[in-house]
Design a protein around this motif. Structure first.
Motif, PDB file in Angstrom:
ATOM      1  N   ARG A   1       0.830  -1.200   0.000  1.00 45.83           N
ATOM      2  CA  ARG A   1       0.000   0.000   0.000  1.00 45.83           C
ATOM      3  C   ARG A   1       0.872   1.261   0.000  1.00 45.83           C
ATOM      4  NH1 ARG A   1      -5.231   0.467   1.342  1.00 45.83           N
ATOM      5  NH2 ARG A   1      -5.198  -1.604   2.312  1.00 45.83           N
ATOM      6  N   ALA A   2       1.925   1.253   0.830  1.00 45.34           N
ATOM      7  CA  ALA A   2       2.815   2.416   0.901  1.00 45.34           C
ATOM      8  C   ALA A   2       3.558   2.610  -0.414  1.00 45.34           C
ATOM      9  CB  ALA A   2       3.801   2.258   2.048  1.00 45.34           C
ATOM     10  N   ARG A   3       4.016   1.504  -1.007  1.00 44.60           N
ATOM     11  CA  ARG A   3       4.774   1.616  -2.259  1.00 44.60           C
ATOM     12  C   ARG A   3       3.893   2.078  -3.404  1.00 44.60           C
ATOM     13  NH1 ARG A   3       6.586  -3.589  -0.834  1.00 44.60           N
ATOM     14  NH2 ARG A   3       5.839  -4.442  -2.812  1.00 44.60           N
ATOM     15  N   THR A   4       2.653   1.564  -3.455  1.00 42.16           N
ATOM     16  CA  THR A   4       1.764   2.015  -4.531  1.00 42.16           C
ATOM     17  C   THR A   4       1.340   3.461  -4.323  1.00 42.16           C
ATOM     18  OG1 THR A   4      -0.157   1.050  -3.372  1.00 42.16           O
ATOM     19  CG2 THR A   4       0.899  -0.285  -5.093  1.00 42.16           C
ATOM     20  N   ASN A   5       1.180   3.877  -3.068  1.00 40.47           N
ATOM     21  CA  ASN A   5       0.870   5.288  -2.795  1.00 40.47           C
ATOM     22  C   ASN A   5       2.000   6.186  -3.293  1.00 40.47           C
ATOM     23  OD1 ASN A   5      -1.634   4.879  -1.623  1.00 40.47           O
ATOM     24  ND2 ASN A   5      -0.844   4.845   0.469  1.00 40.47           N
ATOM     25  N   ALA A   6       3.247   5.751  -3.028  1.00 42.37           N
ATOM     26  CA  ALA A   6       4.409   6.518  -3.482  1.00 42.37           C
ATOM     27  C   ALA A   6       4.444   6.588  -5.006  1.00 42.37           C
ATOM     28  CB  ALA A   6       5.687   5.890  -2.952  1.00 42.37           C
ATOM     29  N   ALA A   7       4.183   5.462  -5.661  1.00 41.13           N
ATOM     30  CA  ALA A   7       4.198   5.440  -7.126  1.00 41.13           C
ATOM     31  C   ALA A   7       3.090   6.319  -7.695  1.00 41.13           C
ATOM     32  CB  ALA A   7       4.040   4.004  -7.624  1.00 41.13           C
ATOM     33  N   LEU A   8       1.912   6.309  -7.066  1.00 41.15           N
ATOM     34  CA  LEU A   8       0.817   7.164  -7.525  1.00 41.15           C
ATOM     35  C   LEU A   8       1.188   8.638  -7.386  1.00 41.15           C
ATOM     36  CD1 LEU A   8      -2.289   5.270  -6.082  1.00 41.15           C
ATOM     37  CD2 LEU A   8      -1.768   5.653  -8.502  1.00 41.15           C
ATOM     38  N   PHE A   9       1.857   8.973  -6.291  1.00 39.03           N
ATOM     39  CA  PHE A   9       2.298  10.356  -6.095  1.00 39.03           C
ATOM     40  C   PHE A   9       3.281  10.754  -7.191  1.00 39.03           C
ATOM     41  CE2 PHE A   9       5.549  13.267  -4.449  1.00 39.03           C
ATOM     42  CZ  PHE A   9       4.751  14.360  -4.124  1.00 39.03           C
ATOM     43  N   LYS A  10       4.207   9.859  -7.520  1.00 33.78           N
ATOM     44  CA  LYS A  10       5.187  10.161  -8.549  1.00 33.78           C
ATOM     45  C   LYS A  10       4.519  10.277  -9.921  1.00 33.78           C
ATOM     46  CE  LYS A  10       7.772   6.804  -6.942  1.00 33.78           C
ATOM     47  NZ  LYS A  10       8.854   5.807  -6.788  1.00 33.78           N
TER      48      LYS A  10
END
Length: 211
Positions: free
Chosen positions: A74-83
């Motif tokens: 969840r944290a990694r996908t949130n980071a990727a979505l932000f990028k």
């Protein structure tokens, strides 16, 4: 991308070698952002300034990627979505500023464009060589590779723009390249967001199965 079970076990960045390489490219990209943005203003080049923003986006991307390595999906996908959202905003900004420049076309300084573009190309090639081993992975790792690839392509494009400005004595080649780079930002943003959402859907499906 990554939406089926067979693609769940993608490289997630948990590697000391990968972290060291990210630190190196963070320094390279942050330094080139300052150099290229300054040169872009001096040369009045939209293509150089667009490429400088790509460097800034990369430095931010690598920093966020380091922060979430080893974290939950969840944290990694949130980071990727932000990028992905950041790339989208950069693409829209470059496109909008380029449209504005169409109505006030100055002639950039081709020599500065060419010299700085070549320096940036060397920095980007170094980043690509450092990260090519890890070009495939989850959305977080994939976003790092896409940004690195964007920089390399962008610098080659800036070199062509400099040659075009020198050959035509007009600013149109610079504006055309800046528009192409804006499209590249938007395309990468779409790829990152799509893979992030697919990986998040896999995670939600697993949570439902385990409930």
């Amino acid at each position: 991308m990554g939406s089926c079970c067979g693609h769940d076990a993608k490289f997630d960045g948990v590697s000391e070698d990968y972290k060291r390489r990210l630190w190196i490219v963070i320094v390279l990209n942050a330094t080139m952002f300052v150099v290229e943005m300054t040169a872009g203003h001096l040369a009045q080049s939209q293509a150089l300034q667009a490429d400088a923003l790509d460097f800034a986006g990369d430095a931010l991307t690598y920093g966020i990627s380091l922060a979430v390595i080893g974290a939950s999906i969840r944290a990694r996908t949130n980071a990727a979505l932000f990028k992905g959202a950041s790339l989208l905003l950069m693409g829209l900004w470059v496109f909008g500023s380029t449209v504005y420049q169409v109505f006030y076309v100055g002639v950039p300084t081709a020599k500065i464009m060419g010299a700085v573009g070549f320096l940036a190309l060397l920095a980007n090639l170094a980043s690509v060589l450092l990260l090519v081993r890890y070009k495939d992975g989850d959305a977080n790792v994939r976003s790092v590779w896409l940004c690195s690839r964007n920089d390399a392509i962008g610098n080659v494009a800036v070199m062509f723009a400099a040659f075009g400005v020198w050959g035509t004595a007009s600013g149109w080649p610079d504006l055309i390249v800046a528009t192409i780079m804006a499209g590249l930002f938007l395309s990468s943003a779409f790829q990152i967001v799509r893979q992030s959402l697919a990986e998040r859907q896999v995670m939600l499906n697993h949570e439902l199965m385990d409930a």
